[in-house]
Design a protein around this motif. Structure first.
Motif, short mmCIF file in Angstrom:
data_model
loop_
_atom_site.label_atom_id
_atom_site.label_comp_id
_atom_site.label_asym_id
_atom_site.label_seq_id
_atom_site.Cartn_x
_atom_site.Cartn_y
_atom_site.Cartn_z
N HIS A 145 0.84 -1.20 0.00
CA HIS A 145 0.00 0.00 0.00
C HIS A 145 0.88 1.26 0.00
CE1 HIS A 145 -3.37 2.60 1.20
NE2 HIS A 145 -2.56 3.12 2.11
N ALA A 146 1.99 1.19 0.75
CA ALA A 146 2.91 2.33 0.81
C ALA A 146 4.31 1.83 1.18
CB ALA A 146 2.44 3.35 1.85
N VAL A 147 5.30 2.53 0.65
CA VAL A 147 6.70 2.24 0.99
C VAL A 147 7.34 3.54 1.47
CG1 VAL A 147 8.95 1.50 0.12
CG2 VAL A 147 6.88 0.33 -0.67
N PHE A 148 7.95 3.49 2.65
CA PHE A 148 8.62 4.65 3.23
C PHE A 148 10.13 4.49 3.13
CE2 PHE A 148 5.63 7.43 5.54
CZ PHE A 148 4.45 6.75 5.27
N LEU A 149 10.81 5.57 2.74
CA LEU A 149 12.27 5.61 2.79
C LEU A 149 12.65 6.86 3.57
CD1 LEU A 149 11.45 4.87 -0.52
CD2 LEU A 149 13.79 4.05 -0.31
N PRO A 172 -0.33 -0.64 -7.72
CA PRO A 172 -0.85 0.50 -8.49
C PRO A 172 -1.75 1.35 -7.59
CG PRO A 172 -0.97 -1.52 -9.78
CD PRO A 172 -0.55 -1.93 -8.39
N GLY A 173 -1.54 2.65 -7.62
CA GLY A 173 -2.28 3.54 -6.73
C GLY A 173 -1.62 3.69 -5.37
N GLY A 174 -0.61 2.86 -5.08
CA GLY A 174 0.10 2.92 -3.79
C GLY A 174 1.08 4.08 -3.74
N ARG A 175 1.58 4.32 -2.53
CA ARG A 175 2.37 5.54 -2.31
C ARG A 175 3.81 5.24 -1.97
NH1 ARG A 175 -1.72 9.19 -0.37
NH2 ARG A 175 -0.15 10.69 0.30
N VAL A 176 4.67 6.20 -2.29
CA VAL A 176 6.04 6.18 -1.80
C VAL A 176 6.30 7.49 -1.08
CG1 VAL A 176 6.97 7.07 -4.00
CG2 VAL A 176 8.49 5.86 -2.42
N VAL A 177 7.00 7.43 0.03
CA VAL A 177 7.38 8.62 0.80
C VAL A 177 8.89 8.57 1.00
CG1 VAL A 177 7.07 9.91 2.94
CG2 VAL A 177 5.16 8.59 1.99
N VAL A 178 9.57 9.63 0.56
CA VAL A 178 11.03 9.69 0.67
C VAL A 178 11.41 10.93 1.48
CG1 VAL A 178 13.22 9.84 -0.59
CG2 VAL A 178 11.28 8.63 -1.62
N ALA A 179 12.19 10.75 2.54
CA ALA A 179 12.73 11.88 3.30
C ALA A 179 14.24 11.81 3.22
CB ALA A 179 12.27 11.81 4.76
N THR A 180 14.86 12.92 2.85
CA THR A 180 16.32 12.91 2.65
C THR A 180 16.86 14.33 2.79
OG1 THR A 180 18.04 12.06 1.13
CG2 THR A 180 16.20 13.22 0.12
N PRO A 181 18.14 14.49 3.15
CA PRO A 181 18.71 15.84 3.24
C PRO A 181 18.59 16.60 1.91
CG PRO A 181 20.18 14.27 4.29
CD PRO A 181 19.10 13.46 3.61
#
Ligand SMILES: [Zn+2]
Length: 290
Positions: A145-149, A172-181
């Motif tokens: 459903h979602a992948v966090f990095l 499909p329709g799923g989310r990715v969240v990326v946090a980085t400097p």
């Protein structure tokens, strides 16, 4: 000049730029070349690595609550989780984020290269944590459903391959969240090589432009970027800047750590951290979901 190619787009015209990095004019990625060997990098993440988080490798309850406050805000931005939604944390460390996914009714999964951290996380989430890289974990396609990095992509010498694998395993329709400097942040511009995100284990450095490029090139749509902040305490900052010395921040924090009462040192507050947080989604075939 390294004479090498950009770790993200393969461009060959790298230029020496701020913070002692080489920048690719084509996609905007900054990196340290030659790229570090993944095997050598992996050897860094022993129990000692997590000592920078504070007492007991970050397993101290106050550190856990602080880290979870940051992650809770990131998870909330997804909206309510459907019951049992599979959520993967890439670089899950000791599993603080996994706890929140479980509490929100989701099914937490984590992958972590550090055997120490993976074992701690696995102890709390049996059967849900794989030790190794994301590629080694070999999750099924269209699975999450979602992948966090969170604070992980900058540690990876092949970010394009990492995002390609994330795209493959997100439904499909799923989310990715990326946090980085953020290489374009004021801290990076003003501090150069002394920028607090400039560390030996950080190999690639994204700006807003290069992160947008990377997510778009991997196939993600609906890309939204915002400034990141973290919930911290003075006690945590003192511990962090003992491990990563920065004058005059380190001695000032050491002084505060000695002089202030415990309740003030452990009081949580939000701090802009010079990071980017990106949200994007994997389009349904033929259409980008709203
Ligand atoms: Zn490039």
């Amino acid at each position: 000049m390294s004479g090498g190619r950009c770790a993200l787009c393969g461009g060959a015209s790298l230029r020496r730029a701020r913070a002692g990095l080489e920048i690719c004019p084509d996609c905007g990625l900054g990196a340290v070349y030659p790229l570090a060997d993944p095997g050598e990098l992996r050897a860094l993440y022993t129990r000692d690595y997590y000592e920078a988080w504070g007492p007991d490798g970050g397993e101290d309850p106050a550190v856990r609550e602080m880290k979870q406050a940051t992650f809770r805000a990131r998870l909330r931005r997804l909206g309510p989780l459907p019951a049992g939604a599979r959520v993967l944390d890439v670089g899950c460390a000791t599993g603080h984020f996994l706890d929140l996914v479980a509490a929100a009714g989701g099914e937490p999964h984590g992958v972590e290269v550090s055997p120490y951290a993976a074992e701690v996380a696995s102890g709390r989430h049996p059967g849900r944590v794989r030790c190794g890289t994301l590629e080694e974990a070999g999750y099924p396609a269209d699975h999450f459903h979602a992948v966090f990095l969170s604070d992980v992509i900058e540690h990876v010498p092949q970010p394009a391959a990492l995002l390609a694998e994330v795209w493959r395993i997100v439904a499909p329709g799923g989310r990715v969240v990326v946090a980085t400097p953020d290489l374009g942040s004021a801290g990076a511009r003003l501090l150069g090589r002394r920028w607090f995100h400039r560390k030996g284990e950080h190999i690639v450095y994204f700006s807003r432009r290069s992160l947008r490029w990377a997510l778009g090139h991997a196939g993600f749509g609906g890309i939204r970027l915002r400034r990141g902040s973290k919930t911290v305490t003075l006690a945590y900052l003192a511990s962090h800047f003992r491990t990563y010395p920065l004058f005059p921040v380190t001695p000032v924090l050491r002084l505060l750590d000695r002089c202030l009462p415990c309740r003030l040192l452990r009081r949580r507050f939000r701090l802009p951290t010079g990071e980017i947080v990106a949200h994007a989604h994997k389009p349904h075939s033929g259409a980008i979901p709203g």
